[in-house]
Every structure is written in structure tokens, then in C-alpha cells.
Design an enzyme around this catalytic site. Structure first.
Site, PDB file in Angstrom:
ATOM      1  N   HIS A   1      46.496 -70.223 -24.004  1.00  0.00           N
ATOM      2  CA  HIS A   1      45.666 -68.966 -24.058  1.00  0.00           C
ATOM      3  C   HIS A   1      46.660 -67.757 -23.516  1.00  0.00           C
ATOM      4  O   HIS A   1      47.388 -67.940 -22.552  1.00  0.00           O
ATOM      5  CB  HIS A   1      44.367 -69.049 -23.583  1.00  0.00           C
ATOM      6  CG  HIS A   1      43.645 -67.972 -23.583  1.00  0.00           C
ATOM      7  ND1 HIS A   1      43.554 -67.096 -22.577  1.00  0.00           N
ATOM      8  CD2 HIS A   1      42.726 -67.409 -24.391  1.00  0.00           C
ATOM      9  CE1 HIS A   1      42.645 -65.740 -22.840  1.00  0.00           C
ATOM     10  NE2 HIS A   1      42.032 -66.462 -24.249  1.00  0.00           N
TER      11      HIS A   1
ATOM     12  N   GLU B   1      37.273 -70.453 -28.729  1.00  0.00           N
ATOM     13  CA  GLU B   1      37.972 -69.844 -27.638  1.00  0.00           C
ATOM     14  C   GLU B   1      36.773 -68.982 -27.258  1.00  0.00           C
ATOM     15  O   GLU B   1      36.695 -67.752 -27.733  1.00  0.00           O
ATOM     16  CB  GLU B   1      39.122 -68.914 -28.378  1.00  0.00           C
ATOM     17  CG  GLU B   1      39.827 -68.408 -26.938  1.00  0.00           C
ATOM     18  CD  GLU B   1      41.071 -67.390 -27.238  1.00  0.00           C
ATOM     19  OE1 GLU B   1      41.923 -67.806 -28.371  1.00  0.00           O
ATOM     20  OE2 GLU B   1      41.100 -66.290 -26.673  1.00  0.00           O
TER      21      GLU B   1
ATOM     22  N   HIS C   1      34.516 -67.928 -23.888  1.00  0.00           N
ATOM     23  CA  HIS C   1      34.895 -67.896 -22.395  1.00  0.00           C
ATOM     24  C   HIS C   1      33.642 -67.692 -21.429  1.00  0.00           C
ATOM     25  O   HIS C   1      32.797 -67.163 -21.707  1.00  0.00           O
ATOM     26  CB  HIS C   1      36.017 -66.788 -21.984  1.00  0.00           C
ATOM     27  CG  HIS C   1      37.459 -66.754 -23.018  1.00  0.00           C
ATOM     28  ND1 HIS C   1      37.925 -68.105 -22.800  1.00  0.00           N
ATOM     29  CD2 HIS C   1      37.750 -66.199 -23.836  1.00  0.00           C
ATOM     30  CE1 HIS C   1      39.286 -67.748 -23.391  1.00  0.00           C
ATOM     31  NE2 HIS C   1      38.835 -66.707 -24.009  1.00  0.00           N
TER      32      HIS C   1
ATOM     33  N   ASP D   1      36.143 -65.528 -29.335  1.00  0.00           N
ATOM     34  CA  ASP D   1      36.907 -65.028 -28.040  1.00  0.00           C
ATOM     35  C   ASP D   1      35.745 -63.993 -27.295  1.00  0.00           C
ATOM     36  O   ASP D   1      36.025 -63.097 -26.750  1.00  0.00           O
ATOM     37  CB  ASP D   1      38.049 -63.879 -28.411  1.00  0.00           C
ATOM     38  CG  ASP D   1      39.087 -63.923 -27.517  1.00  0.00           C
ATOM     39  OD1 ASP D   1      38.851 -64.480 -26.135  1.00  0.00           O
ATOM     40  OD2 ASP D   1      40.053 -63.314 -27.736  1.00  0.00           O
TER      41      ASP D   1
HETATM   42  C1  GRE Z   1      40.897 -63.181 -23.016  1.00  0.00           C
HETATM   43  O1  GRE Z   1      40.579 -63.548 -24.423  1.00  0.00           O
HETATM   44  O2  GRE Z   1      40.873 -63.895 -22.060  1.00  0.00           O
HETATM   45  C2  GRE Z   1      40.730 -61.696 -23.089  1.00  0.00           C
HETATM   46  C3  GRE Z   1      40.997 -61.023 -21.755  1.00  0.00           C
HETATM   47  C4  GRE Z   1      40.930 -59.677 -21.683  1.00  0.00           C
HETATM   48  C5  GRE Z   1      40.813 -58.814 -22.810  1.00  0.00           C
HETATM   49  C6  GRE Z   1      40.692 -59.604 -23.992  1.00  0.00           C
HETATM   50  C7  GRE Z   1      40.811 -60.737 -24.255  1.00  0.00           C
HETATM   51  O3  GRE Z   1      41.287 -61.789 -20.765  1.00  0.00           O
HETATM   52  O4  GRE Z   1      40.491 -61.238 -25.347  1.00  0.00           O
HETATM   53 ZN    ZN Z   2      40.303 -65.336 -25.103  1.00  0.00          ZN
END
Ligand code: GRE
Ligand code: ZN
Length: 327
Positions: free
Chosen positions: A164, A8, A10, A288
Site C-alpha cells: 500500500h 482496501e 481502512h 479505499d
Molecule cells: C490511503 O489510501 O491510505 C490514502 C491516504 C491519504 C489520502 C488518500 C488515500 O492515506 O487513499
Molecule cells: Zn488505501
């Protein structure tokens, strides 16, 4: 642990970057912005420093899911997937990809997943909760009948679907009024995403498509913690007049069709609960990034009090098997 796989993780495109700004104070946003847009040296250097060999990348949230015009959602998803494919091809041994999907149009979403998997080599999809279709005040969930052909295609392609988080619609935030801190990752993300996962189970989706795989982040978005009580009350069994009939119990379904990741939830007790509830062969390491730091995720995970076999499974082997990554 040196050769972890994380899933996960991003990134953002110039079109979607704005969606993440509200989660950061003005002083840290420039750094997070840079990290979301970077798919090169900074990310790879951090992975090296944290013992992460391979990251499966996905678009930020809510991005495509928050675009009410289906044709535009199709365009943004396609553009993001193409941009990601190009970056991944520069580091094929370090990066994999999850497709963003325009769920506003189920046929287009199935076609884009097919393209992403068969032409771009993507490992599956990551979708940011319900889609707003036609109006910003619409929330469409994927247990609805119009998504059955889409799920048939996911099952046929044999790739996981990562559900998600996103926040509930503005018009559905009554209980959050006056408490904006409860929105986002502190509470609302998990409530919303756990609810969506339970809708999928209760709809009988996994009875119809028993080989589907859904991944939840954050150690199971509260579903793992609440599983006994949900399973106990979700079925009619002579007790709950609102119960639903599914062929396999909620508990069995969660154990057969779901995986959970450690993304953004670096708590050993919670990981152990997930390991016992779903099985340590269905828990996967994730960070994350850049909403969390890879350093915190890796330092916690590498030292968590679990057996070394479990660390190897969760840190790498389960994901290697699920995604066909050579060990
Ligand atoms: C995410 O994982 O997409 C996310 C956000 C905003 C804050 C924390 C977070 O989009 O983990
Ligand atoms: Zn995330």
C-alpha cells in the site's frame, strides 16, 4: 451488483489516526476521523447501501512503517491487529482483516504475520511501503536480502501481501518542492509504490519464491500502464547496460505474481487497461474508504462498461477464490 468484496478498506486506532489528518481540510477531518475509527454500524450500513457484502480491513498509512524504533513498531502492530481481530469477530460475515506488520524487524514481522493468520484468522498483510528503521530519514525496501526469510514465511502461509502507498521520505522530495499537491494520492503515492513493486520484481524475489502474491491498489500504481516499456528496458538483452537478469520477464512476473485493485481509481479506461494487461482474473474491486466514498466506488463499478462476467469476477469471484470466501 449486490455481493461485492472489497479489500482496501481502512480503519485507524487512536495511536495511528493522526497520520491521516494532513490529507483533509479541517472541515471534513472530523467526519473522516470518525469513519476511520468506526468498525460498526456506519461502515456496515454503507456497505449494505453500496452492495458490498464483505470488506477486508487494514490499518491507515503510514502508521507502523513510520515508527523508527523497531520495538515500538512491533507493539503498535500487535495492538492494532488485536483491536482489529476483536472488531472483525463481531461481524465475521462482513469483515475480514489484513495484518499490519513491523517490517522494521523482519523476524518479528514474519512472526506477527504467522500469529495473525494462524491465530486471528487474518487473510494476509497490508504494508504501507518502505519502513523507517532507526531514523526518520531511513527508507528500507523489502527487496533487500534481510527480508528473504520473511518472504519465505509469506509464501509458506500462502496469503497475499498488499503493498500500500506512502509518501517518499521528506529528504527525497526534491522534485516535489513548491508543489505539495503532487504528494500523496495525486502522484507521489503511486510513484513510490510502483517503484517498490518494481524493486521486488527486479531483485529476483519472485524467481526465489514463485508462489508469492503481491496486491497493488489504484489499478496497479502506474506499473500496469508502463509495463511494456519497463519490461522492454529492464533486462540487459544486449541493449541496456543497467538491465537486470530475472528468470521470468517483468511482464510475466506481473501477470503471475500480482493482483491489482480498483481502490481510489474509478476510471473505466484504466480498469480495462489493467484487465488486458494482467488479466481480468487478477483485477479486484476495492474502494479505499474512507479516503474515497464507497458510494462513488460502487456506483462507478456497477455501471462501468465491461462485460457482466468480468463484473462478477472483479466484483466478487476473483477475491472469493483468492481468499477462500464461500461464494
Ligand atoms: C490511503 O489510501 O491510505 C490514502 C491516504 C491519504 C489520502 C488518500 C488515500 O492515506 O487513499
Ligand atoms: Zn488505501
Amino acid at each position: 451488483m449486490k455481493n461485492k468484496i472489497a479489500l482496501e478498506e481502512h480503519f485507524a486506532t487512536p495511536q495511528t489516526i493522526g497520520d491521516s489528518e494532513e490529507y483533509f481540510t479541517a472541515d471534513v477531518w472530523p467526519e473522516r476521523r470518525r469513519q476511520l475509527l468506526d468498525l460498526n454500524s456506519e461502515r456496515v450500513d454503507r456497505m449494505d447501501a453500496c452492495g458490498i457484502e464483505y470488506s477486508i480491513l487494514s490499518l491507515n498509512a503510514p502508521a507502523v512503517q513510520a515508527i523508527p524504533e523497531a520495538a515500538k513498531a512491533v507493539d503498535v502492530a500487535r495492538h492494532a491487529n488485536d483491536a482489529l481481530a476483536e472488531q472483525v469477530s463481531a461481524h465475521p460475515n462482513r469483515f475480514g482483516a489484513f495484518a499490519a506488520l513491523p517490517m522494521q524487524d523482519p523476524d518479528a514481522a514474519a512472526a506477527e504475520l504467522n500469529r495473525a493468520v494462524t491465530e486471528l484468522g487474518f487473510k494476509g498483510a497490508l504494508v504501507n511501503g518502505f519502513s523507517q528503521i532507526g531514523s526518520l530519514d531511513n527508507a528500507t525496501y523489502y527487496d533487500l536480502p534481510q527480508y528473504r526469510p520473511f518472504w519465505a514465511e509469506v509464501e509458506r502461509l500462502g496469503v497475499p501481501f498488499y503493498l500500500h502507498p506512502r509518501n517518499p521520505l521528506n529528504s527525497q522530495q526534491l522534485g516535489y518542492q513548491g508543489h505539495p499537491w503532487l504528494l500523496g494520492p495525486a502522484w507521489a503515492f503511486s510513484m513510490e509504490t510502483g517503484l517498490h513493486a518494481l524493486r521486488l520484481i527486479g531483485s529476483g524475489l519472485f524467481d526465489a519464491y514463485p508462489n508469492l502474491t503481491v496486491i497493488l491498489g489504484h489499478l496497479g500504481e502506474l506499473v500496469a500502464t508502463h509495463l511494456w516499456r519497463t519490461s522492454h528496458w529492464a533486462s540487459p538483452d544486449g541493449k541496456n547496460p543497467m538491465g537486470v537478469v530475472t528468470e521470468q520477464s517483468f511482464t510475466d512476473c506481473f501477470r503471475r505474481n500480482f493482483y491489482v485493485t480498483t481502490s481510489g481509481n474509478f476510471r473505466t479506461i484504466a480498469m480495462r487497461n489493467a484487465m488486458e494487461e494482467i488479466g481480468s482474473n487478477r483485477v479486484l474491486f476495492s474502494t479505499d474508504y474512507p479516503f474515497e466514498t464507497m458510494e462513488e466506488a460502487a456506483t462507478w463499478f456497477d455501471h462501468a462498461e465491461i462485460g457482466e462476467n468480468d463484473r462478477e469476477r472483479i466484483g466478487r469471484n476473483n477475491a472469493a477464490e483468492l481468499f477462500g470466501i464461500p461464494s
